[in-house]
Design a protein around this motif. Structure first.
Motif, PDB file in Angstrom:
ATOM      1  N   THR A 144       0.806  -1.212   0.000  1.00  0.00           N
ATOM      2  CA  THR A 144       0.000   0.000   0.000  1.00  0.00           C
ATOM      3  C   THR A 144       0.837   1.260   0.000  1.00  0.00           C
ATOM      4  OG1 THR A 144      -0.116  -0.054   2.409  1.00  0.00           O
ATOM      5  CG2 THR A 144      -1.886  -1.144   1.190  1.00  0.00           C
ATOM      6  N   SER A 145       2.138   1.149   0.225  1.00  0.00           N
ATOM      7  CA  SER A 145       2.979   2.345   0.289  1.00  0.00           C
ATOM      8  C   SER A 145       3.535   2.683  -1.082  1.00  0.00           C
ATOM      9  CB  SER A 145       4.128   2.123   1.276  1.00  0.00           C
ATOM     10  OG  SER A 145       4.856   0.963   0.932  1.00  0.00           O
ATOM     11  N   ALA A 146       2.698   3.294  -1.916  1.00  0.00           N
ATOM     12  CA  ALA A 146       3.140   3.686  -3.251  1.00  0.00           C
ATOM     13  C   ALA A 146       4.124   4.839  -3.165  1.00  0.00           C
ATOM     14  CB  ALA A 146       1.926   4.097  -4.085  1.00  0.00           C
ATOM     15  N   ALA A 171       5.652   8.301  -4.042  1.00  0.00           N
ATOM     16  CA  ALA A 171       5.154   9.557  -4.598  1.00  0.00           C
ATOM     17  C   ALA A 171       6.114  10.065  -5.656  1.00  0.00           C
ATOM     18  CB  ALA A 171       4.993  10.585  -3.482  1.00  0.00           C
ATOM     19  N   SER A 208       5.923   6.993 -10.019  1.00  0.00           N
ATOM     20  CA  SER A 208       5.878   5.749  -9.255  1.00  0.00           C
ATOM     21  C   SER A 208       6.995   4.817  -9.714  1.00  0.00           C
ATOM     22  CB  SER A 208       4.502   5.082  -9.386  1.00  0.00           C
ATOM     23  OG  SER A 208       3.486   5.925  -8.909  1.00  0.00           O
ATOM     24  N   THR A 219       5.529  -0.810  -7.521  1.00  0.00           N
ATOM     25  CA  THR A 219       5.166  -0.623  -6.122  1.00  0.00           C
ATOM     26  C   THR A 219       6.408  -0.758  -5.249  1.00  0.00           C
ATOM     27  OG1 THR A 219       4.751  -2.953  -5.648  1.00  0.00           O
ATOM     28  CG2 THR A 219       2.944  -1.698  -6.626  1.00  0.00           C
ATOM     29  N   ASP A 256      -2.154   5.214  -6.190  1.00  0.00           N
ATOM     30  CA  ASP A 256      -2.508   6.108  -5.098  1.00  0.00           C
ATOM     31  C   ASP A 256      -1.986   5.534  -3.782  1.00  0.00           C
ATOM     32  OD1 ASP A 256      -4.354   4.256  -4.052  1.00  0.00           O
ATOM     33  OD2 ASP A 256      -6.098   5.257  -4.920  1.00  0.00           O
ATOM     34  N   LYS A 257      -2.121   6.294  -2.708  1.00  0.00           N
ATOM     35  CA  LYS A 257      -1.542   5.876  -1.437  1.00  0.00           C
ATOM     36  C   LYS A 257      -2.284   4.716  -0.790  1.00  0.00           C
ATOM     37  CE  LYS A 257       1.140   9.869  -0.093  1.00  0.00           C
ATOM     38  NZ  LYS A 257       1.524  10.780   1.017  1.00  0.00           N
ATOM     39  N   THR A 312       0.991  11.049  -9.034  1.00  0.00           N
ATOM     40  CA  THR A 312       0.601  11.158  -7.637  1.00  0.00           C
ATOM     41  C   THR A 312       1.588  12.036  -6.888  1.00  0.00           C
ATOM     42  OG1 THR A 312      -0.372   8.940  -7.701  1.00  0.00           O
ATOM     43  CG2 THR A 312       0.095   9.865  -5.528  1.00  0.00           C
ATOM     44  N   PRO A 345       3.159  13.953  -3.274  1.00  0.00           N
ATOM     45  CA  PRO A 345       3.453  13.500  -1.915  1.00  0.00           C
ATOM     46  C   PRO A 345       2.274  13.615  -0.958  1.00  0.00           C
ATOM     47  CG  PRO A 345       5.281  14.797  -2.752  1.00  0.00           C
ATOM     48  CD  PRO A 345       4.179  14.906  -3.767  1.00  0.00           C
ATOM     49  N   ASP A 346       1.346  14.557  -1.194  1.00  0.00           N
ATOM     50  CA  ASP A 346       0.184  14.699  -0.317  1.00  0.00           C
ATOM     51  C   ASP A 346      -0.957  13.754  -0.684  1.00  0.00           C
ATOM     52  OD1 ASP A 346      -0.833  15.809  -2.632  1.00  0.00           O
ATOM     53  OD2 ASP A 346      -1.280  17.769  -1.771  1.00  0.00           O
ATOM     54  N   GLY A 347      -0.749  12.921  -1.687  1.00  0.00           N
ATOM     55  CA  GLY A 347      -1.758  11.943  -2.081  1.00  0.00           C
ATOM     56  C   GLY A 347      -2.667  12.375  -3.200  1.00  0.00           C
TER      57      GLY A 347
END
Length: 334
Positions: free
Chosen positions: A20-22, A24, A28, A145, A186-187, A227, A229-231
């Motif tokens: 889940t930690s894509a 930024a 990617s 990922t 996404d995040k 994407t 850094p803030d999502g």
């Protein structure tokens, strides 16, 4: 040395895993982008050895820049210290489109010509191909990922593909529509992709395989997506000259920005470590840097004409890299 792996059966959706930690930064890729505190807008360019529709630059962990030479069927590496190039010849008909370099320095490509994903070890020169189950489909753009799973679009095949780099190269395909083009993570671990032919974004839940969509407006033609850094996600709307900000949590467009040159074909988009958004206007040979916190846009006029930027990346030092597919010159903005 070139090898082709044996094809594998399509994996079941239930066996798919995803981190889940894509990362930024818009692309990617395996290398997290940095920020440039003292931006001057200086542009430097270097001619590539084989200017046959070279494209899609990406940084590697060695600090160098790798590009695909699509029509020349090669991968090239630019040494950022000596400014020298090295090239690797690929398997016949591979015709690489997209490219990324993972944390181990392995180069991964989308084989647009023969429906494969390619793996190059620059240290040994060994090149391996992994065939897609459909044996075609035009593999286009790819992302990775944090745990080494590659997701990629198949533009002509209307599919999204998945390859686990830590496995035997098995590829899973997910059907969609609209000629899937650029994509990002996404995040929450979902895959978002541009369906340029249908004026929509697609969203794939990698756990369930469920697809949802978001309309971007008639004639918008979303092309690339990144994407921050803030999502938040940023999308180039090639059809109307705008840049869209999308909240993946609510699946809504929260704002659109008209770019300075009007309807000039916004194409590539990437984001640096400070959250500044970079987009090019392909019809005017300009690159725009947007600060979302202030809405300030800074336009960089490129020194060459008819450049043809289709992908941009930010390296660990915060420098922007682009490749001129039309003029055969690798460029850097700092």
């Amino acid at each position: 040395m070139i090898m082709r792996c044996n094809p594998h059966l399509v994996a079941a959706l239930a066996t798919a895993t995803f981190a889940t930690s894509a990362l930024a930064g818009g692309s990617s890729y395996g290398i997290a982008p940095g920020a440039l505190p003292n931006f001057t807008g200086k542009v430097s360019e270097w001619p590539v050895p084989t200017p046959r529709f070279a494209r899609d630059p990406a940084p590697g962990p060695d600090g160098n820049i790798y590009i695909t030479v699509m029509n020349g069927n090669k991968i090239a590496r630019f040494d950022t210290k000596t400014h020298a190039f090295k090239e690797w010849e690929l398997a016949p008909r591979h015709h690489p489109h997209g490219l990324l370099v993972d944390k181990q320095g392995i180069v991964w490509t989308t084989g647009n010509g023969n429906g494969t994903i390619g793996r190059l070890d620059p240290a040994s020169g060994k090149f391996t191909e992994y065939p897609t189950p459909s044996r075609g489909g035009g593999p286009h753009t790819l992302v990775i990922t944090a745990d080494g799973v590659i997701w990629f679009t198949m533009q002509s095949g209307d599919k999204i593909g998945r390859l686990d780099t830590k496995s035997s190269g098995q590829i899973t395909e997910y059907a969609t529509s609209g000629g899937p083009y650029g994509l990002t993570l996404d995040k929450a671990g979902n895959i978002w992709f541009c369906r340029m032919g249908e004026d929509k974004l697609g969203r794939l839940d990698p756990t369930s395989g469920q697809m949802t969509e978001l309309a971007t407006g008639r004639g918008s033609m979303p092309r690339r997506i990144a994407t921050a850094p803030d999502g938040m996600m940023w999308v180039t709307l090639y059809g109307n000259g705008k840049l869209a900000k999308v909240d993946p949590a609510t699946a809504k467009i929260v704002r659109e920005y008209q770019l300075p040159a009007g309807n000039a074909g916004p194409y590539a988009v990437t984001i640096d470590g400070a959250g500044l958004v970079w987009v090019n206007e392909i019809n005017t040979d300009t690159v725009v840097r947007l600060n979302p916190a202030t809405d300030e846009m800074r336009v960089v006029n490129l020194p060459s004409k008819s450049v043809g930027i289709r992908k941009m990346s930010v390296d660990a030092g915060g420098r922007l890299w682009y490749m001129g597919s039309h003029n055969g010159r690798l460029g850097m903005v700092e």
